[in-house]
Scaffold this active site. Sequence first.
Site, PDB file in Angstrom:
ATOM      1  N   TRP A 486      49.261  33.521   5.858  1.00 56.98           N
ATOM      2  CA  TRP A 486      48.186  33.700   4.601  1.00 56.98           C
ATOM      3  C   TRP A 486      47.155  32.625   4.411  1.00 56.98           C
ATOM      4  O   TRP A 486      46.142  32.969   4.311  1.00 56.98           O
ATOM      5  CB  TRP A 486      48.984  34.202   3.378  1.00 56.98           C
ATOM      6  N   ASP A 488      45.334  30.012   5.600  1.00 58.72           N
ATOM      7  CA  ASP A 488      44.896  29.642   7.106  1.00 58.72           C
ATOM      8  C   ASP A 488      44.600  28.571   7.143  1.00 58.72           C
ATOM      9  O   ASP A 488      44.193  27.957   8.436  1.00 58.72           O
ATOM     10  CB  ASP A 488      43.457  30.505   7.309  1.00 58.72           C
ATOM     11  N   GLN A 685      35.966  35.876  -4.039  1.00 62.65           N
ATOM     12  CA  GLN A 685      37.471  35.159  -3.404  1.00 62.65           C
ATOM     13  C   GLN A 685      37.895  34.196  -4.147  1.00 62.65           C
ATOM     14  O   GLN A 685      38.948  33.824  -4.118  1.00 62.65           O
ATOM     15  CB  GLN A 685      36.776  34.951  -1.827  1.00 62.65           C
ATOM     16  N   GLY A 705      40.731  40.391  -1.587  1.00 61.97           N
ATOM     17  CA  GLY A 705      42.034  40.790  -1.904  1.00 61.97           C
ATOM     18  C   GLY A 705      42.490  40.667  -3.330  1.00 61.97           C
ATOM     19  O   GLY A 705      43.155  41.081  -3.951  1.00 61.97           O
TER      20      GLY A 705
HETATM   21  O1  IFM Z   1      44.871  35.038   3.756  1.00 63.15           O
HETATM   22  C1  IFM Z   1      43.599  34.581   4.086  1.00 63.15           C
HETATM   23  C2  IFM Z   1      42.802  35.593   4.356  1.00 63.15           C
HETATM   24  O2  IFM Z   1      43.271  36.425   5.277  1.00 63.15           O
HETATM   25  C3  IFM Z   1      41.445  35.316   4.755  1.00 63.15           C
HETATM   26  N1  IFM Z   1      40.759  34.267   3.966  1.00 63.15           N
HETATM   27  C4  IFM Z   1      41.405  33.298   3.689  1.00 63.15           C
HETATM   28  C5  IFM Z   1      42.794  33.668   2.953  1.00 63.15           C
HETATM   29  C6  IFM Z   1      43.687  32.454   2.519  1.00 63.15           C
HETATM   30  O3  IFM Z   1      43.632  31.343   3.496  1.00 63.15           O
END
Ligand code: IFM
Length: 797
Positions: A486, A488, A685, A705
């Site tokens: 999760w 990165d 984000q 998300g």
């Molecule tokens: O979880 C990730 C996502 O899949 C891509 N953007 C960064 C998030 C956190 O590192």
Amino acid sequence: MRFGYFDNKRREYVIDNPATPRSWTNYLGSTAFGSVITNNAGGYTFYKSAAQGRFLRMPFNSVPMDQPGRYLYLHDHDQKDFWSNSWQPVGKPLSAFKNICRHGTGYTTIASEYKKISSEATYFVPNGKNYECWIVKVKNEDTKHRQLSLFTYVEYASNWNAQDDLINLQYTQYIVNVQAKGNIIDHGTNINLPELPDNFEEKDQGRHTFLAISGALVKGHDTDREAFLGPYRTYANPIVVEEGQCRNSSGVGDNGCGVFQVPLSLAPGEEKSFLVLMGVGAADKEGKAAVADFDTVEKAEQALEEVKQTWHSQLNNFSVDTPDEDFNNFLNTWAPYNCLITNSWSRAASLIYNGERDGLGYRDSVQDVMGTAHLIPEATRERLRLMLSGQVSTGGALPVVKPFAHYPGKMQAPSAEEYRSDDCLWLFNAVPLYVQESGEVDFYKEVIPYADQGEDTVFGHLRRAIMFNLERLGQHGLPCGLLADWNDCLELGQAGETTFVAFQLRHALITYQEIAELLAAPEEAAWAKTELEKVDQNIAENAWDGEWFLRAYRHDGLKFGSQENEEGKIFLNPQVWSIISGYADAQQQEKVLKQVREQLATDFGVMVCAPPFVKTDYTVVRATLMNPGMKENAGIFNHTQGWAIMAEALAGNGDQAYAYFKATNPATYNESAEVRECEPYVVCQSTHSKYSPKYGASRLPWLSGAATWLYYAATQHILGVQPVLEGIKIDPCIPAHWKEFSVQRIFRDKTLHIAYKNPEQVQKGVKSIELNGTTLQGQMIPMELLQDTNNIIITLG
Ligand code: IFM
């Protein structure tokens, strides 16, 4: 400072000051044909993919921002003046130029008034069509006759491949061929090559788009950008618009554009309206068919109503009325709309995401369905099937699934170094949520292929997901982080271990056990129970740092998120997931939530970790590459805010859960939009934390998300309306000052009117439930007692 307001009745955000700190966008269309449009009519359009199907050009992150777009210029022949319907690109002084932008669900209206001429354009994509429709209206508000010309402007990509269009100029500057044919412009690229309808990703093929005028006479055209703009000019002052006369140029090679001149002679008070249709296909065929479809403005207005209806009927599946107006408008319109758009485009089409990560990122897109299951159940099931067919037979996943180029059974499995540890564990959130929403237990039995080889039932896919992690445990018995978990940015090495994924795995095992019991598979349930005990043992022995949970172990034992660390001492994910996964006992819950409040919470949301990495080498944690307070480096990573809310709610702290919600709700910042800078109607984000000089500024709107988890946390954990297989469980956790509120929800075709009463002003606790006049025991409303329409009264206490 505010730049607009919410018109909740019309489900619109109205921008009445176009000089917004950043361009504020909206989306048009569907996954077949999409558009990004800004409050100044900037943006681009694409077919299926923003990267491979982009036919309007967008040079990202350039100045002036968000140009070009879908412009309508007006020229006044008597006054020798010109302007644009959107404030930009001409940018008349706002003292003389009035402008309103209404971003609605699947449409945007931009209207202006200048020198007694009012004009308006409503942009949308009619349902099921592969073209945009612009309803254009111009009205003379003067007492004198006015002679005007209106000019359309779009700028074409020379190749549908967005990257090629912008950088491979030695090639793409020679392949565009744009011709006006009567009232329709044909924009061709590589026109001497055959079209390859079955090979979407092949960029070198013949392709066409059209731009048509319907319902007005055309006096001239320009399809060559340089002829239209004139040398050393910009979109603010094209020579053709300044002179009020098209040159009838042909865009052969170089840069094509779509300009029609529409003469407008308007008597005092007179209004004229017509349509612009722009989409995929050749002028002679699809262009003509579009004009035949929309030969009157009335038909377009009808189609616009249908678009609104389609969106609104989806959004109507859940609505709330609480004492907090911002909470209401977020849940009633903007959160679900945000979730649906994010579900459509994943992380591949915005003014930030230029399609470079084309397709559906695995972990992100699996989570995204959690925000859509009750809005578009059938499409959600389809998306889940697609994502399950992106799982490979090892139990891991393809990093990206491209719906337009996905061939289950034939895809190349990732190499051992390419797997992420969390990808398929998100299925344990998404799949049961869909089944609980729909009641379709048989979905678990459906056979779905793996991406590389073989097939299995959905239940089998879930088992393999667990096996994938169980087969990759490190020296402390915790799941290996692999390429990423999760986050990165953590550089754990293949054998490094992650406590966050350990909690996810725990959640997966519990969920699997429940499904196994449901499917009468006792051996599977027993297996999951045994594995859970082992995972729990390893967590107990290795994941606790004394006052909070560790984040990870690197392959050589170096700890992340420990009191031993000077930087990145504490991370949010393991604290909140220890509660979400049901691991932390009451004492641990209290401890970790206190630490989160004290060390990670800020006025604008909860930081992903703290303190930021400054001295730590970037080979240890790539977050060091980012400035302190941004993104994974102690930024407020909004994806996680829903988890913090859920953890507080699960612990019974309604006031704190609500405080976290308010801190991250975009609408909270409507009056201070100059601080947040991004759209007050959608999530971002990340937000700069207190470690950044831009504290409070949010970045990367729409596709995150954050939308899903915030919406999920608010509906299921604050309002506590939780679909389960047997019916609806009611388990709210609210701010104590909410005395009364209500929810309306469609659940498996039944309508629920839920009225909450909170006379004792508690944060949690259901005293009684009354269903259609009958008092129920406990917190469950069983499916079999539901009628078509239900009045439910919940008394808290
Ligand atoms: O979880 C990730 C996502 O899949 C891509 N953007 C960064 C998030 C956190 O590192």
